[in-house]
Design a protein around this motif. Sequence first.
Motif: not given
Length: 206
Positions: A124-134, A136-140, A143-146, A189-196
């Motif tokens: 994520l970009p340095p200025d992202a305002t989203v909760e990084k823990r959220e 991180a849980e999504l990336i977890e 990972l099953d989808e790649i 992973l970046s593409e899947k994050l963008a879709l969300r």
Amino acid sequence: MKPAARVDNSEDDDALMVRLQGGDPRAFDELYERYRSPLWAYFLRNTRDSQLAEDLAQETFLKLHARFWDYLPSGRFKGWLFRIAHNLLVDDVRRKSHDALLHASKHQAKEDDDHMQRIADDLLPPDATVEKREVAELIEQLLDEIPADQRETFTMHHFQDLSLPDIADAMEVPLATCKSRLRLAREKLSEKLALRGFTPAAAATQ
């Protein structure tokens, strides 16, 4: 399985293997303490089954003990060890259905949580305002989808801290293939994050 206490790595892996080949059983104990947690975490990340991860880690050490004479000290012990682990994982995948391998484990080690936070920071970009823990849980979950080979390369690099040459050794593929798999894993992973709704770091800088 609890993470092992930090051990003194002043004696390198090759020196320990030379001692083991010379008949010193304490060298095996030191290698066990050094690598039991990284191996367990590697198997857990790729099987989602805590007990299976424990069993495969133990089997890796049994094979290490049975094959230690095969190792030629070259500074690439980590890749050699994880090649044994990788082959055990491949064998296990062949024995089990995909659904069984994706059985969710509730165990979350603090060390893994820290890794996920760093990966979220990286994607994520340095200025992202989203909760990084959220994230991180999504990336977890993502990972099953790649593809499995990309996921394994990604987890070896980001969670077990293997270098790309060591991963190439472990998976017995060319270094270029290893680099490509890691790049594809990050892109997917970046593409899947963008879709969300999360903006990847690369897109934010364009």
